[in-house]
Design a protein around this motif. Structure first.
Motif, mmCIF file in Angstrom:
data_model
loop_
_atom_site.group_PDB
_atom_site.id
_atom_site.type_symbol
_atom_site.label_atom_id
_atom_site.label_comp_id
_atom_site.label_asym_id
_atom_site.label_seq_id
_atom_site.Cartn_x
_atom_site.Cartn_y
_atom_site.Cartn_z
ATOM 1 N N GLU A 1 -2.499 7.791 -6.821
ATOM 2 C CA GLU A 1 -2.284 8.694 -7.957
ATOM 3 C C GLU A 1 -1.350 9.845 -7.615
ATOM 4 O O GLU A 1 -1.009 10.632 -8.501
ATOM 5 C CB GLU A 1 -3.629 9.258 -8.424
ATOM 6 N N LYS B 1 -10.593 -0.064 -1.387
ATOM 7 C CA LYS B 1 -11.437 0.561 -2.401
ATOM 8 C C LYS B 1 -12.071 -0.496 -3.299
ATOM 9 O O LYS B 1 -11.412 -1.432 -3.737
ATOM 10 C CB LYS B 1 -10.600 1.539 -3.258
ATOM 11 N N PHE C 1 0.866 -1.190 0.000
ATOM 12 C CA PHE C 1 0.000 0.000 0.000
ATOM 13 C C PHE C 1 0.902 1.238 0.000
ATOM 14 O O PHE C 1 1.841 1.341 0.784
ATOM 15 C CB PHE C 1 -0.871 -0.068 1.259
ATOM 16 N N CYS D 1 4.633 7.103 2.661
ATOM 17 C CA CYS D 1 3.998 8.352 3.134
ATOM 18 C C CYS D 1 4.146 8.620 4.625
ATOM 19 O O CYS D 1 3.157 8.859 5.281
ATOM 20 C CB CYS D 1 2.525 8.314 2.766
ATOM 21 N N ASN E 1 -15.620 2.717 -0.286
ATOM 22 C CA ASN E 1 -14.406 2.714 0.527
ATOM 23 C C ASN E 1 -14.701 1.940 1.801
ATOM 24 O O ASN E 1 -15.293 2.452 2.741
ATOM 25 C CB ASN E 1 -13.996 4.159 0.830
ATOM 26 N N PHE F 1 0.508 4.097 1.167
ATOM 27 C CA PHE F 1 0.555 4.735 2.482
ATOM 28 C C PHE F 1 1.711 4.145 3.296
ATOM 29 O O PHE F 1 2.558 4.868 3.839
ATOM 30 C CB PHE F 1 -0.804 4.465 3.162
HETATM 31 C C1 J2J Z 1 -11.123 10.258 3.472
HETATM 32 N N1 J2J Z 1 -10.870 9.583 2.341
HETATM 33 C C2 J2J Z 1 -9.603 9.181 2.122
HETATM 34 C C3 J2J Z 1 -8.903 10.146 4.249
HETATM 35 C C4 J2J Z 1 -7.733 8.369 1.364
HETATM 36 C C5 J2J Z 1 -1.895 7.633 2.131
HETATM 37 C C6 J2J Z 1 -3.139 7.464 2.686
HETATM 38 C C7 J2J Z 1 -4.155 6.857 1.975
HETATM 39 C C8 J2J Z 1 -3.932 6.418 0.674
HETATM 40 C C9 J2J Z 1 -5.041 5.782 -0.067
HETATM 41 C C10 J2J Z 1 -2.684 6.590 0.114
HETATM 42 C C11 J2J Z 1 -8.577 9.436 3.055
HETATM 43 N N2 J2J Z 1 -10.181 10.525 4.403
HETATM 44 N N3 J2J Z 1 -8.002 10.417 5.191
HETATM 45 O O1 J2J Z 1 -2.391 6.192 -1.135
HETATM 46 O O2 J2J Z 1 -0.475 7.358 0.281
HETATM 47 C C12 J2J Z 1 -9.760 8.026 -0.086
HETATM 48 C C13 J2J Z 1 -9.999 9.118 -1.134
HETATM 49 C C14 J2J Z 1 -8.812 8.944 -2.063
HETATM 50 C C15 J2J Z 1 -8.665 7.431 -2.074
HETATM 51 C C16 J2J Z 1 -7.302 6.961 -2.488
HETATM 52 C C17 J2J Z 1 -1.661 7.198 0.844
HETATM 53 N N4 J2J Z 1 -7.439 8.918 2.545
HETATM 54 N N5 J2J Z 1 -9.041 8.511 1.105
HETATM 55 O O3 J2J Z 1 -6.086 5.495 0.504
HETATM 56 O O4 J2J Z 1 -5.245 5.013 -3.719
HETATM 57 O O5 J2J Z 1 -11.194 8.809 -1.790
HETATM 58 O O6 J2J Z 1 -4.824 5.571 -1.383
HETATM 59 O O7 J2J Z 1 -9.026 9.466 -3.350
HETATM 60 O O8 J2J Z 1 -6.068 3.445 -1.901
HETATM 61 O O9 J2J Z 1 -8.947 7.048 -0.726
HETATM 62 O O10 J2J Z 1 -7.198 5.589 -2.270
HETATM 63 P P1 J2J Z 1 -5.803 4.828 -2.387
#
Ligand code: J2J
Length: 555
Positions: free
Chosen positions: A357, A462, A257, A263, A457, A259
């Motif tokens: 992204e 996702k 992941f 990150c 979500n 994250f």
């Molecule tokens: C609400 N929606 C959120 C949040 C992501 C760090 C943290 C998370 C991801 C991730 C990641 C949210 N509150 N705090 O890649 O580097 C939802 C949004 C976003 C989508 C992206 C990272 N944090 N989201 O979750 O590619 O809708 O990345 O556009 O899996 O998660 O999902 P993903």
């Protein structure tokens, strides 16, 4: 071998001049970290640990093994490994020869893996053998055999098993790939020819990895990340979290992941000279024990795990005073839950709103408490450009909710081999349409208030509604299907299927086994099935999912 589509020359020049893009590859980063601090511990998994020099040597030895298999610079390799040190070793082994890991999650099954292998035209697939009661070798066997029967397209050439290949003689054990003839890394004076083999000519603007997007329409797309942008991503996040040599990061969520990896995660920690501790399972007992034993300073979670951690911490069995930062992200964290974290764990909560992204938003360590608990942070780069727009694409008045569009130094300009989709997913000016509804607070921090993309979500995982709907439609009884996200106290949302059927509608259990047979990851399976006579439509003839949400039984 540029990643396409890519940033304009002017933007690239700007990002280089600002120092965001370092011009370095991950393979060369690891070498320089090992030269700077050979004896410090980089990685811990159970009783095993690797110093930076040992990690560097392991990457070399694996790199030579990968080369011997015929994997070359630019080749894509689907990596589906759970949280084990080998994930990190394999990742850097691939980086060292300029091969491109394609990240699959441990929960992905035949459907997702086949899609990733085909889209990326992967040369190899790396799996764990048996893990969490699932035999990945069986999955790989089926895939290899089916692809070999096809006349069109390239077959999957190699399966590498991190463990015992079992009866599959054509699979390679990771152990057998280690080339022990490669000299160990000994610090600044090292650098013999074979260890640099394959690394020559690797360019920091090349693809470094491919991440799976959450997906909205059709099958999930691959996000192309370059060395330049991904290294900046990790470094900028590490700076904001004030990571240093004393930092100890616990990898709880899958390392695959974004994250957890960057990150700042695993890569941000290594860049800072800290130590990464691998958590083999996300249970609060295991994680809190490791925080205690390894004096962990920072870790990251998705919102559904937080209450379990707080409950476990209340028992008082663990010394948690080393923990400085608990990052929470991937889905919206309830304000009330955010407020409970500090007192219960003695750590500061940091909200993370990120995406494969690119764009990452973090609350800052010195933000006022109220802002930390009620917003999802702000961008990590001064050159992240954000637009918040209404349904017609016009900027909203500040403070009003709208769709978030973004571009910047670590937000790629298009998905991998997805030209048609890129025209929809990006504006003509190259802004990525996140599909997230946000509001900018007067402080500049963002609040995520909703979503316009057709995605569910489930506590951070996702689910692209249309992908599941297409599978549902293949069920013999189903004539129409719509997947919606029902509010859920534990997960935030859970997938519920509305089905129009001929005759008897399948039960939730039947549907689960049907989708499992089709090779779909279990987390995408609807938690409930509701049979309806027909699906409501909007004025333009689309399925009216808001109307369906209204029909859900009240909790
Ligand atoms: C609400 N929606 C959120 C949040 C992501 C760090 C943290 C998370 C991801 C991730 C990641 C949210 N509150 N705090 O890649 O580097 C939802 C949004 C976003 C989508 C992206 C990272 N944090 N989201 O979750 O590619 O809708 O990345 O556009 O899996 O998660 O999902 P993903």
């Amino acid at each position: 071998m540029k990643a396409h589509p890519t940033w304009s020359d002017a933007d690239a020049e700007r990002y280089r001049r600002a120092g965001y893009w370092s011009g370095r590859t991950f393979g060369s980063y690891l070498r320089s970290w090992a030269e700077a601090r050979p004896e410090r511990v980089a990685l811990v998994d159970g009783d095993h640990s690797w110093t930076y020099a040992e990690l560097d040597t392991a990457a070399d030895r694996l790199a030579l093994g990968f080369q011997r298999l015929g994997i070359e610079r630019g080749d894509r390799v689907v990596v589906q490994l759970p949280n084990r040190a080998e994930f990190v070793l394999v990742w850097f082994g691939l980086q060292r020869i300029g091969a491109v890991p394609v990240h699959a999650m441990p929960g992905h099954r035949r459907t997702e893996i086949e899609h990733m292998v085909r889209v990326s035209d992967a040369a190899a697939y790396i799996i764990p053998g048996r893990h969490a009661r699932f035999d990945y070798r069986e999955l790989a066997r089926e895939l290899v055999d089916d692809m070999a029967k096809e006349t069109a397209g390239a077959p999957l050439r190699h399966v590498v098993v991190c463990g015992d290949p079992g009866a599959h003689r054509d699979f390679t054990g990771l152990e057998d790939l280690y080339d022990r003839t490669a000299p160990p890394s000994t610090g600044p004076t090292s650098g013999s020819t074979p260890r640099h083999a394959g690394e020559d000519g690797a360019d920091s603007s090349d693809l470094a990895l491919l991440l799976l997007s959450g997906g909205t329409t059709g099958l999930p797309k691959l996000v192309q990340r370059t060395h330049d942008d991904y290294a900046y991503n990790a470094r900028a996040a590490a700076d904001i979290c004030a990571l240093g040599e004393d930092s100890v990061y616990l990898a709880v969520l899958p390392i695959a992941f974004n994250f957890t990896l960057a990150c700042p995660g695993v890569l941000g920690t290594l860049m800072s000279g800290g130590t990464v501790v691998v958590c083999p399972d996300p249970s609060p007992q295991t994680a809190l024990r490791l925080i205690d034993e390894r004096r962990v300073t920072i870790t990251s979670l998705s919102p559904p795990l937080v209450p379990y951690w707080l409950e476990e911490a209340e028992h008082g069995h663990y010394r948690l005073d080393s923990l400085r930062i608990l990052q929470v992200g991937g889905a919206r964290l309830a304000d009330e839950m955010a407020r409970r974290i500090g007192p219960a764990l003695g750590a500061q909560v940091q909200q993370v709103f990120g995406m494969a992204e690119g764009l990452i938003n973090l609350t800052r360590l010195d933000d006022p408490e109220d802002l930390i608990c009620t917003t999802q942070g702000r961008p990590i780069s001064p050159d992240d450009e954000l637009l918040i727009v209404d349904a017609d694409g016009r900027p909203v008045t500040d403070g009003e909710p709208g769709e978030l569009l973004t571009r910047g130094p670590y937000t790629p300009c298009g998905y991998y081999r997805a030209e048609a989709h890129n025209r929809i997913a990006f504006t003509a000016d190259g802004f990525y349409r996140t599909g997230d509804l946000v509001r900018r607070t007067p402080s500049g921090n963002l609040e995520v208030v909703g979503r316009i993309k057709d995605q569910i979500n489930r506590g951070g995982e996702k689910i692209a509604a249309t992908e599941v709907e297409e599978h549902l439609l293949t069920h013999p009884a189903v004539t129409a299907a719509a997947l919606v996200g029902a509010p859920d106290a534990q997960w935030g949302e859970r997938p519920v299927a509305f089905l129009v059927c001929q005759g008897q509608a399948p039960s939730t259990r039947e549907l689960a086994s049907f989708l499992k047979q089709r090779g779909l990851a279990a987390y995408k399976t609807p938690d409930d099935v509701i049979a309806v006579d027909r699906l409501p439509l909007t004025a333009v003839g689309k399925i009216d999912k808001n109307a369906l949400l209204q029909r859900l039984p009240r909790l």
